[in-house]
Write an enzyme that holds these catalytic residues in place. Sequence first.
Site, PDB file in Angstrom:
ATOM      1  N   ARG A  58       2.584 -22.298   6.668  1.00  8.44           N
ATOM      2  CA  ARG A  58       3.623 -21.238   6.686  1.00  8.44           C
ATOM      3  C   ARG A  58       4.716 -21.533   5.668  1.00  8.44           C
ATOM      4  O   ARG A  58       5.346 -20.633   5.121  1.00  8.44           O
ATOM      5  CB  ARG A  58       4.225 -21.073   8.098  1.00  8.44           C
ATOM      6  CG  ARG A  58       5.361 -20.056   8.134  1.00  8.44           C
ATOM      7  CD  ARG A  58       5.690 -19.544   9.530  1.00  8.44           C
ATOM      8  NE  ARG A  58       5.799 -20.593  10.512  1.00  8.44           N
ATOM      9  CZ  ARG A  58       6.814 -21.461  10.600  1.00  8.44           C
ATOM     10  NH1 ARG A  58       7.824 -21.395   9.746  1.00  8.44           N
ATOM     11  NH2 ARG A  58       6.818 -22.378  11.538  1.00  8.44           N
ATOM     12  N   TYR A 111       8.558   4.275  -1.277  1.00 12.13           N
ATOM     13  CA  TYR A 111       7.432   4.264  -0.338  1.00 12.13           C
ATOM     14  C   TYR A 111       8.030   4.512   1.063  1.00 12.13           C
ATOM     15  O   TYR A 111       9.038   3.867   1.426  1.00 12.13           O
ATOM     16  CB  TYR A 111       6.711   2.921  -0.429  1.00 12.13           C
ATOM     17  CG  TYR A 111       5.671   2.750   0.656  1.00 12.13           C
ATOM     18  CD1 TYR A 111       4.653   3.681   0.828  1.00 12.13           C
ATOM     19  CD2 TYR A 111       5.713   1.664   1.530  1.00 12.13           C
ATOM     20  CE1 TYR A 111       3.710   3.542   1.837  1.00 12.13           C
ATOM     21  CE2 TYR A 111       4.772   1.514   2.535  1.00 12.13           C
ATOM     22  CZ  TYR A 111       3.778   2.458   2.679  1.00 12.13           C
ATOM     23  OH  TYR A 111       2.846   2.324   3.673  1.00 12.13           O
ATOM     24  N   ASP A 183      11.059  -2.535  -7.032  1.00 12.69           N
ATOM     25  CA  ASP A 183       9.671  -2.541  -6.575  1.00 12.69           C
ATOM     26  C   ASP A 183       8.832  -2.084  -7.762  1.00 12.69           C
ATOM     27  O   ASP A 183       8.890  -0.923  -8.172  1.00 12.69           O
ATOM     28  CB  ASP A 183       9.536  -1.598  -5.371  1.00 12.69           C
ATOM     29  CG  ASP A 183       8.128  -1.591  -4.799  1.00 12.69           C
ATOM     30  OD1 ASP A 183       7.175  -1.864  -5.551  1.00 12.69           O
ATOM     31  OD2 ASP A 183       7.986  -1.291  -3.601  1.00 12.69           O
ATOM     32  N   LYS A 208      -2.082  -3.360  -4.103  1.00 10.16           N
ATOM     33  CA  LYS A 208      -2.352  -2.334  -5.105  1.00 10.16           C
ATOM     34  C   LYS A 208      -2.926  -2.963  -6.382  1.00 10.16           C
ATOM     35  O   LYS A 208      -3.941  -3.620  -6.312  1.00 10.16           O
ATOM     36  CB  LYS A 208      -1.077  -1.526  -5.348  1.00 10.16           C
ATOM     37  CG  LYS A 208      -0.352  -1.123  -4.053  1.00 10.16           C
ATOM     38  CD  LYS A 208      -1.200  -0.191  -3.228  1.00 10.16           C
ATOM     39  CE  LYS A 208      -0.744   0.157  -1.835  1.00 10.16           C
ATOM     40  NZ  LYS A 208       0.368  -0.423  -1.188  1.00 10.16           N
TER      41      LYS A 208
HETATM   42  N1  LCS Z   1       5.984  -0.609  -2.107  1.00  8.80           N
HETATM   43  C1  LCS Z   1       5.285   0.431  -2.613  1.00  8.80           C
HETATM   44  C2  LCS Z   1       5.752   1.106  -3.870  1.00  8.80           C
HETATM   45  C3  LCS Z   1       4.143   0.876  -1.961  1.00  8.80           C
HETATM   46  O1  LCS Z   1       3.473   1.905  -2.488  1.00  8.80           O
HETATM   47  C4  LCS Z   1       3.727   0.226  -0.754  1.00  8.80           C
HETATM   48  C5  LCS Z   1       2.531   0.682  -0.007  1.00  8.80           C
HETATM   49  C6  LCS Z   1       4.492  -0.842  -0.265  1.00  8.80           C
HETATM   50  C7  LCS Z   1       5.612  -1.240  -0.980  1.00  8.80           C
HETATM   51  C8  LCS Z   1       4.119  -1.576   0.992  1.00  8.80           C
HETATM   52  O2  LCS Z   1       3.033  -2.393   0.736  1.00  8.80           O
HETATM   53  P1  LCS Z   1       1.926  -2.852   1.816  1.00  8.80           P
HETATM   54  O3  LCS Z   1       2.654  -3.455   2.952  1.00  8.80           O
HETATM   55  O4  LCS Z   1       1.196  -1.614   2.230  1.00  8.80           O
HETATM   56  O5  LCS Z   1       1.110  -3.835   1.060  1.00  8.80           O
HETATM   57  N2  LCS Z   1       2.091   1.944  -0.402  1.00  8.80           N
HETATM   58  C9  LCS Z   1       1.144   2.653   0.132  1.00  8.80           C
HETATM   59  C10 LCS Z   1       0.845   3.961  -0.278  1.00  8.80           C
HETATM   60  O6  LCS Z   1       1.453   4.623  -1.110  1.00  8.80           O
HETATM   61  N3  LCS Z   1      -0.181   4.402   0.400  1.00  8.80           N
HETATM   62  O7  LCS Z   1      -0.593   3.470   1.351  1.00  8.80           O
HETATM   63  C11 LCS Z   1       0.229   2.292   1.233  1.00  8.80           C
END
Ligand code: LCS
Length: 393
Positions: A58, A111, A183, A208
Amino acid sequence: MNQEYEGFNSLAVHAGTINDAQGSAVAPIYQTSTFRFNDADHGARCFAGEDNGYIYTRIGNPTIGDLEHAVARLENGYGSIAASSGMAAVNMVYLAFLGQGKHLVAHNSLYGPSRGVIESMYVRFGVESTFVDATNAENVAKAIRPNTSLIYLETPANPTMGITDLEAVVKIAHKHQIPVCVDNTFCSPYLQQPFDFGVDMVLHSMTKFINGHADIVAGIVVARTREIYDKLRPVMVNMGFNMDPHQAWLTRRGLKTLGIRIDRAQENAIKVAAFLENHPKVQWVLYPGLPSHPQYELGKRQMKGPGTMISFGLHGGLEAGKRMMNSVQLALLAVSLGGIETLIQHPASMTHSKLSKEARLAAGITDGLVRLSVGIENVEDIIADLSQALEKA
Ligand code: LCS
């Protein structure tokens, strides 16, 4: 590799790779929760920070460290802290810089959960927030209060594709000694390096582009300075936001091909955006590579390419969009983005559905907005698929 090398793809392949005793070409997976100390004094020195030996997964693990090193190198940051998901990365930043009586200024199109968590959860702990259209830096300046402790941006933003002038916002923020977090998920370090514009933290949902194969969920925060790194790392450790070594290994593997995956998907996206813009059933298209994008010139200056994300609306509004999404055959009707496969989704009823309708519309997330993440398939097949789906729209 002894020679100094700077090329993005060379770094993506080689940066941080562990030199293990067996000479393995690929960093091994240290699938262990804990690490043996040489003796009691060694253990005490590790805990005191006088020896950088590993203690407990951790807190740190060589496979995770390998990935952290590579991403920090690609973003040109001081160091990075990997996390179990993109949302864990977002919360690492929020918990490090927000608290009782503190105020957040953020872009109004983020998001969904990156905004939702502030309005539904941090508010319970006395955190104040103002969401503004940061594509006009003046709006950020006007929202700053004496207790503002963080400015949080997405550029291009999910899903409106709005582009924020990072240099302009950083200038305003630093005048007030407020840290700026970007971000960078929609670009990845291949297309945009926010530290070039003076921001303080960069984060990614590595679910992503960085991993890129739609097979894991992961996140990371990169710090520009040691001071910021030292504020972030304890949050990850104490909140248990850590990654798993196997997840880190898969992400490191995906990262190796980041540049070539984006090159290919972006080449496709440029053609898909032009196809959509010329289609009679399409009312509008927002893509940083089209001169019709409101911040087209800024995008060209700030980004190394227009990327692979496209938002558009049909003349027939939401109902037509739904018929189109229900008719795709090659593209997947699924959330997420930045993978090798083309994905299509509807933010108002999916990724951004937890926001109030008022907040959504103020941010430009209209009911008719359809979001497309263009993959690496053959572009003729992607266009043929969208074309037959639009016929049914
Ligand atoms: N930041 C952005 C710009 C994102 O698009 C997402 C997830 C996150 C943070 C959060 O990341 P995660 O915890 O899912 O790894 N975006 C998503 C979307 O546009 N569609 O499904 C997930």
